[in-house]
Design an enzyme around this catalytic site. Structure first.
Site, short mmCIF file in Angstrom:
data_model
loop_
_atom_site.label_atom_id
_atom_site.label_comp_id
_atom_site.label_asym_id
_atom_site.label_seq_id
_atom_site.Cartn_x
_atom_site.Cartn_y
_atom_site.Cartn_z
N ASP A 1 -10.59 -5.21 -0.70
CA ASP A 1 -9.48 -4.78 0.16
C ASP A 1 -10.06 -3.97 1.31
O ASP A 1 -10.66 -2.91 1.10
CB ASP A 1 -8.52 -3.94 -0.68
N ASP B 1 0.83 -1.20 0.00
CA ASP B 1 0.00 0.00 0.00
C ASP B 1 0.87 1.25 0.00
O ASP B 1 1.43 1.62 1.03
CB ASP B 1 -0.90 0.00 1.24
C1 DX5 Z 1 -6.28 0.20 3.35
C2 DX5 Z 1 -5.33 -0.60 2.51
C3 DX5 Z 1 -5.46 -2.04 2.78
C4 DX5 Z 1 -5.20 -2.41 4.22
C5 DX5 Z 1 -5.90 -3.67 4.52
O1 DX5 Z 1 -6.41 1.46 2.85
O2 DX5 Z 1 -5.53 -0.40 1.14
O3 DX5 Z 1 -4.69 -2.82 1.89
O4 DX5 Z 1 -3.85 -2.55 4.52
O5 DX5 Z 1 -5.76 -3.93 5.87
P1 DX5 Z 1 -6.88 -4.72 6.68
O6 DX5 Z 1 -6.93 -6.09 6.11
O7 DX5 Z 1 -6.39 -4.64 8.06
O8 DX5 Z 1 -8.19 -3.98 6.48
ZN ZN Z 2 -4.61 -1.88 -0.19
#
Ligand code: DX5
Ligand code: ZN
Length: 216
Positions: free
Chosen positions: A173, A33
């Site tokens: 996501d 990310d």
């Molecule tokens: C949030 C990111 C995600 C995040 C997902 O903006 O794009 O990829 O890291 O994390 P979890 O699985 O904890 O929601």
């Molecule tokens: Zn993400």
């Protein structure tokens, strides 16, 4: 086609990224990310860090660009060997051109939509893309709760693709865990990003296997 689970390292130990990735050999890819404190209110890492990590990681790299000015940056991630590059439609001035540039540079081209962005205006872009990323939280941070209000959009995206005879990956996501993954899969998602649910588990790789077992 089986499902894919890519692990987000956003909530892992960012000072030990290579070691963290070594904990998740069952992952189908590493979801990275990139956040610029402009498109989203968080700042993570960028091209130099991803390029360094590339040398330590054998798994496919799935880059999620949560950045403004994405038309200028995205292709560089393809050029350093990232297998999949996702840009936000809300941040791109020329999504068709960008998708074509990513494919020409050898990456899968993927387009992300925030929870409040509709898929319908972009139905004609589907053939230009290898994957649609439907955010199931507001982008920026790991550890947020899955937004069930995104489920109808997942369904509609799968229907739009089917109606056009297009096989496209639909990635979700945000907030994917043992309680939510089956709902997202039932709606039509086939590619999942899991971050905090994996890295907060005592055994991250075991959690990946548990998540996989929940999708028939
Ligand atoms: C949030 C990111 C995600 C995040 C997902 O903006 O794009 O990829 O890291 O994390 P979890 O699985 O904890 O929601
Ligand atoms: Zn993400």
């Amino acid at each position: 086609m089986g499902i894919m689970i890519n692990t987000s390292v956003l909530n892992a130990d960012l000072a030990n990224l290579a070691a963290e990735v070594a904990k998740i050999p069952s992952s189908d890819g590493v979801h990275l990310d990139v956040a610029d404190n402009h498109f989203v209110p968080n700042l993570t890492f960028g091209l130099p860090v991803v390029e360094s990590l590339r040398k330590h990681v054998a798994l496919p790299m799935d880059i999620h660009l949560m950045i403004s000015n994405v038309d200028s940056w995205a292709v560089s991630y393809a050029e350093i060997g990232c297998e999949s590059v996702t840009f936000h439609v809300e941040a791109s001035n020329a999504p068709i051109r960008l998708a074509r540039q990513l494919r020409a540079a050898g990456a899968k081209a993927a387009m992300a939509l925030k929870p409040a962005t509709s898929i319908e205006p972009y139905a004609e872009l589907l053939p230009e893309l290898d994957m649609i990323l439907l955010m199931t939280v507001e982008p920026g941070f790991g550890g947020q709760a899955f937004l069930d209000l995104c489920l109808p959009k997942i369904r509609r995206t799968r229907e739009l693709a089917k109606a056009r005879g297009i096989e496209i990956a639909i990635q979700v996501d945000g907030g994917i865990n043992e309680e939510t993954i089956a709902r997202a899969a039932d709606a039509g998602a086939d590619t999942f990003v899991a971050g905090s649910s994996v890295f907060s588990a005592a055994n991250p790789d075991q959690m990946l296997q548990s998540l996989r077992a929940l999708v028939p």
